[in-house]
Design a protein around this motif. Structure first.
Motif, PDB file in Angstrom:
ATOM      1  N   GLY A 113       0.757  -1.145   0.071  1.00  0.00           N
ATOM      2  CA  GLY A 113       0.027   0.109   0.026  1.00  0.00           C
ATOM      3  C   GLY A 113       0.987   1.112  -0.004  1.00  0.00           C
ATOM      4  N   ALA A 114       2.126   1.134   0.223  1.00  0.00           N
ATOM      5  CA  ALA A 114       3.068   2.267   0.165  1.00  0.00           C
ATOM      6  C   ALA A 114       2.798   3.270  -1.219  1.00  0.00           C
ATOM      7  N   SER A 115       2.996   4.398  -1.184  1.00  0.00           N
ATOM      8  CA  SER A 115       2.688   5.223  -2.285  1.00  0.00           C
ATOM      9  C   SER A 115       3.946   5.161  -3.321  1.00  0.00           C
ATOM     10  N   GLU A 116       3.637   5.745  -4.398  1.00  0.00           N
ATOM     11  CA  GLU A 116       4.970   5.863  -5.234  1.00  0.00           C
ATOM     12  C   GLU A 116       6.005   6.955  -4.848  1.00  0.00           C
ATOM     13  N   THR A 117       6.926   6.616  -5.395  1.00  0.00           N
ATOM     14  CA  THR A 117       8.312   7.594  -5.321  1.00  0.00           C
ATOM     15  C   THR A 117       8.458   8.122  -6.744  1.00  0.00           C
ATOM     16  N   THR A 118       7.996   9.530  -7.018  1.00  0.00           N
ATOM     17  CA  THR A 118       8.038  10.228  -8.294  1.00  0.00           C
ATOM     18  C   THR A 118       9.262  10.025  -8.961  1.00  0.00           C
ATOM     19  N   LEU A 119       9.316   9.512 -10.244  1.00  0.00           N
ATOM     20  CA  LEU A 119      10.374   9.367 -11.004  1.00  0.00           C
ATOM     21  C   LEU A 119      11.292  10.743 -11.072  1.00  0.00           C
ATOM     22  N   HIS A 120      12.692  10.765 -10.855  1.00  0.00           N
ATOM     23  CA  HIS A 120      13.324  11.925 -10.803  1.00  0.00           C
ATOM     24  C   HIS A 120      14.788  11.562 -11.111  1.00  0.00           C
ATOM     25  N   GLN A 121      15.535  12.688 -11.022  1.00  0.00           N
ATOM     26  CA  GLN A 121      17.017  12.460 -11.188  1.00  0.00           C
ATOM     27  C   GLN A 121      17.881  13.054 -10.068  1.00  0.00           C
ATOM     28  N   ASP A 122      18.648  12.251  -9.411  1.00  0.00           N
ATOM     29  CA  ASP A 122      19.499  12.541  -8.413  1.00  0.00           C
ATOM     30  C   ASP A 122      20.352  13.902  -8.397  1.00  0.00           C
ATOM     31  N   SER A 123      20.672  13.881  -9.615  1.00  0.00           N
ATOM     32  CA  SER A 123      21.375  15.230  -9.910  1.00  0.00           C
ATOM     33  C   SER A 123      20.891  16.701  -9.600  1.00  0.00           C
ATOM     34  N   MET A 124      19.370  16.226  -9.589  1.00  0.00           N
ATOM     35  CA  MET A 124      18.474  17.629  -9.446  1.00  0.00           C
ATOM     36  C   MET A 124      18.851  18.097  -7.963  1.00  0.00           C
ATOM     37  N   TYR A 125      19.178  16.976  -6.966  1.00  0.00           N
ATOM     38  CA  TYR A 125      19.119  17.629  -5.572  1.00  0.00           C
ATOM     39  C   TYR A 125      20.527  17.623  -5.217  1.00  0.00           C
ATOM     40  N   ASN A 126      21.523  17.484  -6.023  1.00  0.00           N
ATOM     41  CA  ASN A 126      22.939  17.294  -5.741  1.00  0.00           C
ATOM     42  C   ASN A 126      23.525  18.342  -6.705  1.00  0.00           C
ATOM     43  N   PHE A 127      23.448  19.774  -6.213  1.00  0.00           N
ATOM     44  CA  PHE A 127      24.019  20.870  -7.184  1.00  0.00           C
ATOM     45  C   PHE A 127      24.957  21.675  -6.378  1.00  0.00           C
ATOM     46  N   TYR A 128      25.359  21.362  -5.462  1.00  0.00           N
ATOM     47  CA  TYR A 128      26.012  22.086  -4.389  1.00  0.00           C
ATOM     48  C   TYR A 128      27.567  21.975  -4.136  1.00  0.00           C
ATOM     49  N   TYR A 129      27.927  21.084  -4.943  1.00  0.00           N
ATOM     50  CA  TYR A 129      29.507  20.731  -5.009  1.00  0.00           C
ATOM     51  C   TYR A 129      29.953  20.741  -6.509  1.00  0.00           C
ATOM     52  N   THR A 130      31.359  20.791  -6.504  1.00  0.00           N
ATOM     53  CA  THR A 130      31.942  20.611  -7.812  1.00  0.00           C
ATOM     54  C   THR A 130      33.396  19.629  -7.616  1.00  0.00           C
ATOM     55  N   PRO A 131      33.275  18.613  -8.609  1.00  0.00           N
ATOM     56  CA  PRO A 131      32.669  18.517  -9.915  1.00  0.00           C
ATOM     57  C   PRO A 131      31.255  17.846  -9.481  1.00  0.00           C
ATOM     58  N   GLN A 132      29.976  18.359 -10.281  1.00  0.00           N
ATOM     59  CA  GLN A 132      28.865  17.836  -9.918  1.00  0.00           C
ATOM     60  C   GLN A 132      28.612  16.388 -10.715  1.00  0.00           C
TER      61      GLN A 132
END
Length: 296
Positions: A113-132
Motif C-alpha cells: 500500500g505504500a505510495s509511489e516515489t516520483t521518477l526523478h534525477q538524483d543530480s537535481m538535488y545534488n547541485f552544491y558541490y563540484t565536480p557535480q
C-alpha cells in the motif's frame, strides 16, 4: 585490481545503470534486515540520530513509506555496508574517478500500500558541490519484484538534459512518471523505455546521477520492499561556495563550515582511493562487511 569489467562500465554509460548480482551474502542481508524495524522504532545502536527519519510505528500511518538518511551514523551494521571500500571502488570505476567519497545514504521500507516515489534525477538535488557528479548504488534488502514497488529506470535517460524543474518526491497527483514523460518529450523521445527491475535480495544496481528513476506503489499484499541506497561523489569534490553558508544542499549543508569549501571527512568520509587511503576513523568505527565476506 578492477572490480568491474570494461563491458560493465560501457553498459553503465550506455544504459545509465548497471546491475551487479550477489553484492551481499545472505548472512549480511539478514543482519541488515534485522536492524530495520528497530531503527524505525528509534533504537539507534551507535547513539546518534540519522539526518532524516520519516515514519515510526508509534505515530506513522500503517501503510506509509518509511525512510531514513545517513543511517550510517546511527547503526554500525548498516555502516559496515554503506562505508564499504568495495562499493566505493565500483562507484569510482563507473565514474572514472581516482576515489569515492560518501555523500549520503538512505534506508527505505515500503509495505503493501505504500505510495509511489516520483521518477526523478538524483543530480537535481545534488547541485552544491563540484565536480557535480554522483554515482548511486541501490541495494535490494528484500526481493525486488515488479508490482512490489521495485525500482524503475528509464534506459538512456541520463543522456537527456538535466531537468530544471524539480518534482516533489511524493507528488503523484499527475502520475508518478509525469515529470519524466515531460522531460522525455523535451528530449524528443516519444516512447521512453522504462525497465522494472527484478532482483534477489543482496543484489544491487548502480545508476548515473542524471538517470530518471523511481518506483510505483507496493501492490503486493504481505510484501515489504526494503532497500539501502549509497551515494558517492568524486574524492576531490568540494562545496561550490566559500563565502557563506550557501550552496550547501539540504542535508550536507549543515556540515559546511563558514568560508570553507572542503568536505569534512568526519561527515563525508573517503571510502576508497586508488592509493589505498581511507578516512582513518572508519577502521575504528565499524568493520567493512564486504571485505570480511571476501576474506571468509
Amino acid at each position: 585490481m578492477s572490480l568491474l569489467t570494461q563491458a560493465q562500465v560501457t553498459r553503465f554509460h550506455d544504459d545509465g545503470f548497471l546491475i551487479v548480482e550477489n553484492l551481499l551474502t545472505d548472512a549480511i542481508v539478514q543482519q541488515l534486515v534485522e536492524r530495520v524495524d528497530p531503527l524505525f522504532a528509534g533504537e539507534f545502536e551507535a547513539g546518534m540520530y540519522p539526518d532524516e527519519w520519516y515514519w515510526n510505528p508509534y505515530l506513522g500511518r500503517p501503510h506509509a513509506s518509511a525512510q531514513m538518511s545517513n543511517v550510517w551514523k546511527s547503526d554500525r551494521a548498516l555502516a559496515s555496508v554503506v562505508l564499504s571500500a568495495k562499493i566505493g571502488q565500483m562507484s569510482a570505476e563507473l565514474g572514472h574517478w581516482s576515489g569515492s567519497r560518501l555523500i549520503s545514504d538512505s534506508l527505505w521500507m515500503k509495505p503493501y500500500g505504500a505510495s509511489e516515489t516520483t521518477l526523478h534525477q538524483d543530480s537535481m538535488y545534488n547541485f552544491y558541490y563540484t565536480p557535480q557528479e554522483i554515482v548511486v548504488c541501490w541495494i535490494a534488502l528484500s526481493q525486488a519484484i515488479p508490482g512490489g514497488s521495485t525500482i524503475e529506470y528509464v534506459r538512456g535517460s541520463h543522456k537527456w538534459t538535466l531537468s530544471e524543474a524539480v518534482p516533489e518526491f511524493h507528488a503523484v497527483n499527475r502520475g508518478y512518471r509525469a515529470a519524466m514523460e515531460q522531460a522525455a518529450e523535451q528530449a524528443g523521445i516519444t516512447q521512453p523505455e522504462v525497465s522494472l527491475l527484478a532482483m534477489p535480495a543482496g543484489s544491487c544496481v548502480f545508476h548515473h546521477g542524471h538517470m530518471w528513476h523511481g518506483s510505483n506503489k507496493n501492490l503486493m499484499p504481505n510484501t515489504v520492499r526494503r532497500s539501502l541506497v549509497v551515494a558517492h561523489v568524486p574524492v576531490n569534490a568540494r562545496f561550490k561556495s566559500t563565502d557563506a553558508y550557501v550552496q550547501g544542499g539540504y542535508l550536507p549543508g549543515r556540515y559546511k563550515r563558514y568560508g570553507d569549501d572542503t568536505m569534512d571527512e568526519s561527515f563525508f568520509p573517503i571510502v576508497w582511493q586508488q592509493d589505498g587511503y581511507r578516512t582513518p576513523f572508519l577502521a575504528d568505527y565499524c568493520e567493512d562487511a564486504l571485505a570480511m565476506a571476501v576474506a571468509c
